[in-house]
Each structure stands twice: as structure tokens, then as C-alpha cells.
Design an enzyme around this catalytic site. Structure first.
Site, PDB file in Angstrom:
ATOM      1  N   SER A 369      35.874 -46.001  24.112  1.00  0.00           N
ATOM      2  CA  SER A 369      34.720 -46.884  24.149  1.00  0.00           C
ATOM      3  C   SER A 369      33.485 -46.148  24.690  1.00  0.00           C
ATOM      4  O   SER A 369      33.177 -45.056  24.233  1.00  0.00           O
ATOM      5  CB  SER A 369      35.064 -48.135  24.970  1.00  0.00           C
ATOM      6  OG  SER A 369      34.139 -49.165  24.753  1.00  0.00           O
ATOM      7  N   ASP A 482      37.966 -51.084  19.046  1.00  0.00           N
ATOM      8  CA  ASP A 482      37.885 -50.425  20.359  1.00  0.00           C
ATOM      9  C   ASP A 482      39.223 -49.816  20.787  1.00  0.00           C
ATOM     10  O   ASP A 482      40.267 -50.463  20.725  1.00  0.00           O
ATOM     11  CB  ASP A 482      37.434 -51.462  21.394  1.00  0.00           C
ATOM     12  CG  ASP A 482      36.978 -50.825  22.689  1.00  0.00           C
ATOM     13  OD1 ASP A 482      37.796 -50.162  23.348  1.00  0.00           O
ATOM     14  OD2 ASP A 482      35.798 -51.005  23.046  1.00  0.00           O
TER      15      ASP A 482
END
Length: 594
Positions: A369, A482
């Protein structure tokens, strides 16, 4: 007993600490041959002490008396799967691997066959030599007889097996760490001699280094090469660019092959490897060093990776690049892993700045991320603080302007695509000067994916695509989101780069922790809630890493919201502070390998 033998026994007795000559003699078999020099016995005793750390001195003496040294060519099997082993083996130089089940590799000081000796069962996997190796061989018949005369022998062997079982693995406790390298130029235009001197200078910080050329090795026996390996921590074999007998020998003798190429040239085959790479042992890892006159030329690296198919690659433009590459190919590098956590992940900037200020050299980096975004900025060798601050401002400006009609996510992809695209353009991960990876989650397959190649912006967007907040990425009919969904602390992704130690920076937060940081005044907002729901699956992995990581740093970012990009200064300051508070722990963990 001849006087010379008695003197030899006394020397060995003093070496291992047996209290008197006669107690030592009682452990020997009648007529057992004694090595002609004290040094050979002393070396064997030293290897056996490493292999059997729970053995008492008398047991080491007994084992020394019944072992013989054997040389095994690379690829030769010692024990076949389903076979009853006739001996156990201790690695002196070289290495062994077990195949046919879970792959196992073990190096000097490791033991093969001890579990089968204890259990009496047949071998579950085949054991073979990774390359030309020197081993101590102890026949099971002699070992049983020695155990009768000296019960401590059986205890020592059993203790080693039990210790590995308690550690959760049956493989040897001594992993293979590369010590011998075959350095091969792809063509005659490469000054391999000068490059070898640079590699040797870089490795000298970790031990003694010897460069062996064809001229130096001419006429030498296998025992000479084994002696060189025993005397030096690192041996660099200077191979030739053609398929010569010397090059073939070097390829068989090394733990790792290092191929030298000019990065800005078109890929060509390496003649030294023989037709269809016939002379390259299949189990020997290959590192690619790409040399550049100035800057790394985009898209050239990918072509070389496809042609050479290496286990890892390194860009060389300066001496500092060579030092980093040398640490990594020798398994002495330092890796940094950065977790996800929205705006809290900007604390990673402070961590990196503080580590660098205290002389800690980061050789490879990766993350999930926003941690992956910070890792990418560092890997491009950009001005870290200025670049990340600029990115944070960009994210903050677009957090309301890029709302979308909720179909797959609250935000459109413009917020990240514009900001990241403007910063990184068409750069590929493999073109970055510092080795870097990022992690995403493949929703189609339900697995975590480590990205070391490919367009950087694409995989940064995927790594940061929090489900429900940012739209997923579709690549080759697979949906990616993610990386924190399954693995918010991807420590496992760094090991393939050749790191010995790792620093993990955890800025993730559970729902309860955030509630406490808010003073328990209410539920989290919708964006915070979506982020935590989307990444809750990685909690088990993160908790395990927090226990297993070499050093785990947790900056105090409780006052920073997950989407509070305007609070980047507080987050960076928290990163600085956590390094200062744990500097002694960091130095203690990295000291042995740095």
C-alpha cells in the site's frame, strides 16, 4: 602404541578437553587408523563440534576417530529416496540439498542422515551434492559401535535431531550461505579482473577473500581447492568468457554464479554456459550484474532478465552500487519492509531518514500500500522527504474532488493514477537502482502476490487499492487490490533479494487501537472502517511477523488518521523518534552481518 601416535592423541585430547590420555584411548577402536597430522584431526574435530553442538568432549573424540573425509562431485547423490542410509554425512565445504519433497539446503557444519540413524527408517527424500563438496562420512556401523563404547555419542546425535524437531524443521540447522562465486563475463570487453577486485574489497568487511584465476589454479589438486575454501570466508573464481575447461570447473565449484554484462547492449547468449546452458548446474543460483556508463536505460533490464533468467539482478553505476550488490549476492544484505496504513505510513519517511543518518545501509526495500509507495520513492534514489510530502499534498487535494458514483469504489482511480503517474511515469520495477518489491492481493486467485518486475505505477496502484475505497486493477483477466488484504507486513517478500537481516516497520492499526487513539469517543468514520474491514485478513500474518522479524519498529502514529494526509509532518516525526528509541536494538541485531 608408537610414540608418535601417543603424542598425536595427547594433542587431540588437549584440543577437545578430555581429562587424560587413557580415557581418550579407551574410545578408540582397535587398529583404527590415525590421521598423520595434528592439523587434519583438529579441523575434523572443529567441524564435528559445529555439527553436534550438544556433544561432550569425549564424544567429539570418538566421532573424530571414526569419520573419513570424502569428496563428492556436484549433482552426485549420497542417499536415494526410499533407501536405507549406510552413513551420515557432515558438510565440510560445499553444500547438500534434499529433493523429492520439501526442498532443503544445508551448508558447512550441517548433518545429513542423522534422523534416519535414530529412527531406522528409509530416507524420505534424495540427498545430493549441490556442487563439488567435501564431507565427513561416518558409517552407521561404526557409529553404533562408538555409541556402545561412548554413550554420549548417541546422546549428541539424538539431541541434534530433537533440537531441529523442536524448531519445527527436519532440515539442517546450518543453511547454505554463499561462500564461493563463479564470476563470468558475457564477453571479452568486460574487465573482469578489475570488477573482482571491487567485489573482494566490498566483501572484505565480512571476512577474508581470495581470488582464484586459471593461472593460479593450474596443476592444483582437489585438496588444494578444498583447503582454499577452508582458509577463506569468500572465494571468487575468475572464469573466462568462453566455454573452457576452467570455466566449466568454476561453474561446478561455486555456490553462486555472477554474470557480468553491459546493461545498455542488446542481450546475447553467454558462450561460457555452453550450448543451451548445458554447463550450468541446474541447482546453482545465478545473479546478473548490469553495468551502466551513466544512467539505467529503461526497458533494457527486462530484455536481459528474459535472456539470462537470473535469480536476482543488480545495477552497477558506481562503487556504492557494487558494495550493495556484493552484500546481496553474499547473503549479507539488509532489507527494510514497510507496512500499509494510509497516511500513517508516511512515518516510514522518518524511519528511513533516521536509519540513514545513523549509518544503516538499506540494500533492498519493499512494502504494501502506501508503504510500497514510500519504498518506490526510496528505490528511485529521489529526495525522499520532498517527494513524499508532494505526494501527500496531492492525495489530500484530491480526496474530495475524486469521489465517484459508487460502483466498485468511493473514489475514482484518478487520485492515485494522476499523482503516481506524474511521479513515476513508465518506470519498470526491475529498472530501479535499489532492489524493490511491492505486494498486492489477487482477488481472482485469492492469493498474495509479490511484484519484482512490471510497470511500477500499475503495481503501486494495485498495492494501494483498498477495497471499497479505491477501484481494483484488472491485469490479464485477474483482479488485484490492496496488498494489505492478505499481507500488510510482507517480510517474506524481502528474503529473495539476499538479505541476512530485516527491519520491519509496522504502522497498521486494529480497530480497537484506533478507538483508543480517538479516546473512545465513538465509532470510526466510514473510510477508516472500510480500510480496516478490507485488511483484517492480514492480521494473522502481521502478528506472526511481529514475532519473527529481526527488528520490528512501531512508530507512535495514534494521532494520525488513516486518511489524514495533512498530518504528514507528525507521522514523519514519529518515524524519526522510533528509530532513536530502538537504535541499540537495531545495532545489536545487525552487528553480526554488517
Amino acid at each position: 602404541m608408537p610414540d608418535g601416535t601417543i603424542r598425536l592423541l595427547n594433542s587431540l585430547r588437549q584440543l577437545v578437553g578430555v581429562p587424560d590420555t587413557w580415557s581418550f584411548r579407551s574410545l578408540l577402536f582397535a587398529g583404527q587408523r590415525i590421521a598423520p597430522v595434528d592439523r587434519a584431526l583438529a579441523e575434523r574435530a572443529g567441524v564435528l563440534r559445529q555439527a553436534f553442538p550438544f556433544a561432550d568432549p569425549a564424544s567429539i573424540v570418538a566421532l573424530t576417530g571414526i569419520c573419513s573425509i570424502v569428496s563428492v562431485p556436484g549433482g552426485a547423490p549420497l542417499v536415494l529416496q526410499g533407501e536405507q542410509p549406510e552413513a551420515l554425512y557432515v558438510v565440510v565445504t560445499g553444500g547438500l540439498c534434499a529433493c523429492g519433497g520439501a526442498p532443503e539446503r544445508f551448508g558447512p557444519g550441517a548433518v545429513a542422515g542423522d534422523a534416519e540413524f535414530i529412527t531406522g527408517q528409509v530416507r524420505a527424500t534424495t540427498i545430493k551434492a549441490l556442487r563439488t563438496s567435501e564431507l565427513l562420512r561416518i558409517s552407521t556401523e561404526d557409529l553404533r559401535a562408538a555409541a556402545v563404547r561412548c554413550p554420549g555419542v548417541l546422546l549428541a546425535v539424538s539431541a541434534g535431531v530433537v533440537h531441529r524437531l523442536q524448531a519445527g524443521c527436519l532440515a539442517s540447522v546450518a543453511p547454505v550461505r554463499p561462500g564461493t562465486f563463479c564470476v563470468v563475463p558475457v564477453d571479452a570487453s568486460i574487465d573482469v579482473g578489475s570488477i573482482l577486485q571491487q567485489i573482494a574489497g566490498s566483501l572484505a568487511a565480512f571476512g577474508s577473500v581470495e581470488i582464484v584465476s586459471a593461472e593460479q589454479a593450474a596443476g592444483q589438486t582437489s585438496s588444494w581447492f578444498a583447503d582454499v575454501e577452508r582458509r577463506f570466508d569468500f572465494v571468487l573464481f575468475q572464469a573466462e568468457c568462453g566455454p573452457t575447461a576452467w570455466t566449466r570447473f568454476c561453474l561446478r565449484q561455486c555456490d553462486r554464479i555472477v554474470l557480468l554484462v553491459h546493461g545498455d547492449t542488446d542481450p546475447i547468449g553467454c558462450e561460457a554456459f555452453g550450448p543451451d546452458r548445458h554447463d550450468v548446474p541446474p541447482d546453482t543460483p545465478l545473479s546478473l550484474m548490469l553495468f551502466w556508463e551513466a544512467e539505467i536505460v529503461p526497458n533494457k533490464t527486462g530484455a536481459w532478465l528474459k535472456a539470462a533468467n537470473p535469480d536476482g539482478h543488480h545495477h552497477i553505476r558506481s562503487l556504492s552500487d557494487m558494495e550493495r550488490a556484493s552484500r546481496l549476492i553474499a547473503g549479507r544484505g539488509l532489507g527494510l519492509i514497510l507496512s500499509g496504513g494510509g497516511a500513517r505510513a508516511l512515518a516510514h519517511v522518518g524511519v528511513i531518514e533516521a536509519l540513514t543518518a545513523h549509518g544503516v545501509q538499506i540494500d533492498a526495500i519493499g512494502g504494501t500500500s502506501i508503504g510500497a509507495v514510500v519504498a518506490a520513492v526510496f528505490a528511485t534514489e529521489s529526495d525522499l522527504a520532498a517527494t513524499v510530502r508532494s505526494l501527500a499534498v496531492g492525495f489530500a487535494k484530491r480526496r474530495f474532488s475524486d469521489f465517484a458514483i459508487p460502483r466498485t469504489a468511493l473514489y475514482s482511480e484518478r487520485a492515485f493514477a494522476r499523482t503516481l503517474g506524474h511521479r513515476f511515469g513508465e518506470i519498470a520495477i526491475e529498472d530501479l537502482p535499489i532492489p524493490m518489491f511491492c505486494v498486492s492481493t489477487n482477488l481472482t486467485e485469492g492469493v498474495s502476490v509479490v511484484h519484482r518486475t512490471g510497470r511500477l505505477v500499475t503495481w503501486l496502484r494495485a498495492s494501494s487499492a483498498v477495497p471499497g475505497i479505491c477501484p481494483p486493477i484488472l491485469e490479464q483477466n485477474n483482479v488485484y487490490v490492496d496488498g494489505g488484504v492478505l499481507n500488510n507486513m510482507p517480510t517474506d517478500g524481502i528474503r529473495g533479494f539476499g538479505v541476512a537481516s530485516a527491519i520491519s516497520v509496522d504502522v497498521g492499526s486494529s480497530l480497537a487501537e484506533q478507538a483508543r487513539s480517538d479516546g473512545g469517543e465513538g465509532l470510526p468514520n466510514m473510510l477508516d472502517l472500510l480500510w480496516r474491514v478490507g485488511t483484517i485478513g492480514s492480521d494473522t500474518v502481521a502478528n506472526r511477523v511481529r514475532q519473527d522479524g529481526d527488528v520490528v519498529l512501531r512508530p507512535d502514529v495514534r494521532g494520525v488518521g488513516l486518511f489524514d494526509w495533512d498530518a504528514h509532518e507528525r507521522a514523519i516525526a514519529a518515524g524519526h523518534q522510533v528509530v532513536v528509541e530502538h537504535l541499540a536494538e537495531i545495532e545489536a541485531a545487525l552487528g553480526p552481518v554488517r
